[in-house]
Write an enzyme that holds these catalytic residues in place. Structure first.
Site, PDB file in Angstrom:
ATOM      1  CB  SER A 168      -0.830  -0.025   1.284  1.00  0.00           C
ATOM      2  OG  SER A 168      -1.404   1.239   1.543  1.00  0.00           O
ATOM      3  CE1 TYR A 222      -4.347  -2.199   5.057  1.00  0.00           C
ATOM      4  CE2 TYR A 222      -3.241  -0.124   4.597  1.00  0.00           C
ATOM      5  CZ  TYR A 222      -3.924  -1.241   4.148  1.00  0.00           C
ATOM      6  OH  TYR A 222      -4.173  -1.409   2.808  1.00  0.00           O
TER       7      TYR A 222
HETATM    8  P1  NAD Z   1     -11.715  -6.393  -0.100  1.00  0.00           P
HETATM    9  O1  NAD Z   1     -12.350  -6.291   1.244  1.00  0.00           O
HETATM   10  O2  NAD Z   1     -12.492  -5.992  -1.301  1.00  0.00           O
HETATM   11  O3  NAD Z   1     -11.182  -7.895  -0.345  1.00  0.00           O
HETATM   12  C1  NAD Z   1     -10.428  -8.569   0.611  1.00  0.00           C
HETATM   13  C2  NAD Z   1     -10.625 -10.062   0.418  1.00  0.00           C
HETATM   14  O4  NAD Z   1      -9.753 -10.731   1.354  1.00  0.00           O
HETATM   15  C3  NAD Z   1     -12.058 -10.538   0.715  1.00  0.00           C
HETATM   16  O5  NAD Z   1     -12.505 -11.389  -0.326  1.00  0.00           O
HETATM   17  C4  NAD Z   1     -11.916 -11.306   2.034  1.00  0.00           C
HETATM   18  O6  NAD Z   1     -12.821 -12.407   2.143  1.00  0.00           O
HETATM   19  C5  NAD Z   1     -10.467 -11.799   1.927  1.00  0.00           C
HETATM   20  N1  NAD Z   1      -9.908 -12.131   3.230  1.00  0.00           N
HETATM   21  C6  NAD Z   1      -9.985 -11.415   4.388  1.00  0.00           C
HETATM   22  N2  NAD Z   1      -9.385 -12.084   5.386  1.00  0.00           N
HETATM   23  C7  NAD Z   1      -8.893 -13.233   4.848  1.00  0.00           C
HETATM   24  C8  NAD Z   1      -8.178 -14.340   5.371  1.00  0.00           C
HETATM   25  N3  NAD Z   1      -7.855 -14.393   6.664  1.00  0.00           N
HETATM   26  N4  NAD Z   1      -7.854 -15.338   4.534  1.00  0.00           N
HETATM   27  C9  NAD Z   1      -8.201 -15.297   3.230  1.00  0.00           C
HETATM   28  N5  NAD Z   1      -8.895 -14.298   2.677  1.00  0.00           N
HETATM   29  C10 NAD Z   1      -9.238 -13.271   3.480  1.00  0.00           C
HETATM   30  O7  NAD Z   1     -10.362  -5.541   0.034  1.00  0.00           O
HETATM   31  P2  NAD Z   1      -9.375  -4.896  -1.065  1.00  0.00           P
HETATM   32  O8  NAD Z   1      -9.529  -3.431  -0.964  1.00  0.00           O
HETATM   33  O9  NAD Z   1      -9.537  -5.564  -2.382  1.00  0.00           O
HETATM   34  O10 NAD Z   1      -7.965  -5.243  -0.408  1.00  0.00           O
HETATM   35  C11 NAD Z   1      -7.102  -6.251  -0.909  1.00  0.00           C
HETATM   36  C12 NAD Z   1      -5.685  -5.923  -0.509  1.00  0.00           C
HETATM   37  O11 NAD Z   1      -5.305  -4.667  -1.064  1.00  0.00           O
HETATM   38  C13 NAD Z   1      -5.458  -5.799   1.006  1.00  0.00           C
HETATM   39  O12 NAD Z   1      -4.226  -6.380   1.354  1.00  0.00           O
HETATM   40  C14 NAD Z   1      -5.428  -4.302   1.217  1.00  0.00           C
HETATM   41  O13 NAD Z   1      -4.683  -3.946   2.361  1.00  0.00           O
HETATM   42  C15 NAD Z   1      -4.738  -3.870  -0.051  1.00  0.00           C
HETATM   43  N6  NAD Z   1      -4.932  -2.461  -0.380  1.00  0.00           N
HETATM   44  C16 NAD Z   1      -6.177  -1.958  -0.579  1.00  0.00           C
HETATM   45  C17 NAD Z   1      -6.312  -0.617  -0.882  1.00  0.00           C
HETATM   46  C18 NAD Z   1      -7.655  -0.002  -1.100  1.00  0.00           C
HETATM   47  O14 NAD Z   1      -7.727   1.229  -1.124  1.00  0.00           O
HETATM   48  N7  NAD Z   1      -8.712  -0.764  -1.290  1.00  0.00           N
HETATM   49  C19 NAD Z   1      -5.181   0.192  -1.010  1.00  0.00           C
HETATM   50  C20 NAD Z   1      -3.925  -0.356  -0.812  1.00  0.00           C
HETATM   51  C21 NAD Z   1      -3.803  -1.692  -0.498  1.00  0.00           C
END
Ligand code: NAD
Length: 260
Positions: free
Chosen positions: A142, A155
């Site tokens: 991130s 985080y």
């Molecule tokens: P999201 O909530 O849309 O998807 C996350 C997925 O992870 C879900 O399907 C959930 O079921 C799964 N998950 C959660 N805990 C789990 C576990 N213990 N084992 C297996 N699966 C699990 O979230 P997102 O925004 O797509 O985030 C995905 C990644 O991207 C994360 O690591 C997040 O930190 C990172 N990220 C997101 C953003 C953002 O702005 N959305 C920015 C930077 C980084």
């Protein structure tokens, strides 16, 4: 770049960024493993990829559970024959000022983001080594791998930690053609971010519109959210990159929020 004949496993691929990464890797020719806690949604994503002519398999996986990680990766290799690419993406967000941050929440955050990355890497890399063709491990970092924000102690700590893990894996895997990199998105409108907007508004005492404009997108060059496609395209680029010229790096995809 074609990923024809490659097998890619994406954790947290039932939603948001992980789902789009899986769809893009499948479109580029890889057989993809949709690994997620939520097997119902993972199966829907896999079915949809297969209906579109791609190759996909859904597996249930809690990335914090060593047995579940090992079983999911064994199942994937048994059914698809090899493993070439790991996208360690599963993640959640819990925001709170540090004085109110429950220790249980801290441990949960580090377990999903850091234990998950370690366990999936450990289980996947031996199969990548066994294939003898090298491979690519991509961690979903991130901008918070480089910058801090209020309310996000766990985080920010976890996302910084992924940089260290990727660099070690890059060094250990180098002689066997395994590259390790971190993709660092800015804010992307997924369920993870949608949940945070009202929570941050409450914690900071500002409106939801102010959270978007003055917190999430304030430092971008154009006030725009990063998209799931922006992130998935970067992941696919790293997955298919042809040499170790790009390893141990982080690539920030954030509309200029963070410039390195
Ligand atoms: P999201 O909530 O849309 O998807 C996350 C997925 O992870 C879900 O399907 C959930 O079921 C799964 N998950 C959660 N805990 C789990 C576990 N213990 N084992 C297996 N699966 C699990 O979230 P997102 O925004 O797509 O985030 C995905 C990644 O991207 C994360 O690591 C997040 O930190 C990172 N990220 C997101 C953003 C953002 O702005 N959305 C920015 C930077 C980084």
């Amino acid at each position: 770049m074609s990923l024809q004949g490659k097998v890619a496993l994406v954790t947290g691929a039932a939603s948001g960024i992980g789902e789009q990464c899986a769809r893009k890797l499948a479109a580029d020719g890889a057989a993809v493993v949709i690994a997620d806690l939520n097997l119902v949604n993972a199966q829907k994503v896999a079915d949809d990829i297969v209906a579109g002519g791609g190759k996909a398999l859904a597996v249930a996986m809690d990335v914090t559970n060593e047995d579940a990680v090992n079983a999911g990766i064994e199942e994937a290799v048994a059914k698809l024959g090899s493993l070439d690419v790991l996208v360690s993406n599963a993640g959640i967000q819990i925001v709170n000022p540090i004085e109110d941050y429950a220790f249980a929440d801290w441990k949960k955050m580090l377990a999903i983001h850091l234990d998950g990355a370690f366990l999936t890497t450990k289980a996947a890399i031996k199969h990548i080594y066994a294939g003898g063709k090298g491979g690519s491990i991509i961690y979903m970092g991130s901008v918070h791998s480089h910058e801090a924000s209020k309310l996000k102690s766990a985080y920010v700590t976890a996302k910084h930690g992924l940089l260290g893990l990727a660099r070690v894996v890059a060094k250990e895997g180098g002689s066997r053609g395994v590259r390790a990199n971190v993709v660092c998105p800015g804010f992307v409108r997924t369920p993870l971010v949608d949940k945070q907007i009202p929570e941050q508004a409450k914690a900071l005492g500002i409106s939801e519109a102010q959270v978007v404009k003055d917190v999430m997108l304030k430092e971008t060059v154009d006030g725009e959210f990063t998209t799931i496609d922006d992130v998935a395209n970067t992941v696919a680029f790293l997955a298919g990159f042809g040499s170790a010229a790009l390893t141990g790096q982080s690539i920030v995809v954030s509309h200029g929020w963070f410039m390195q």
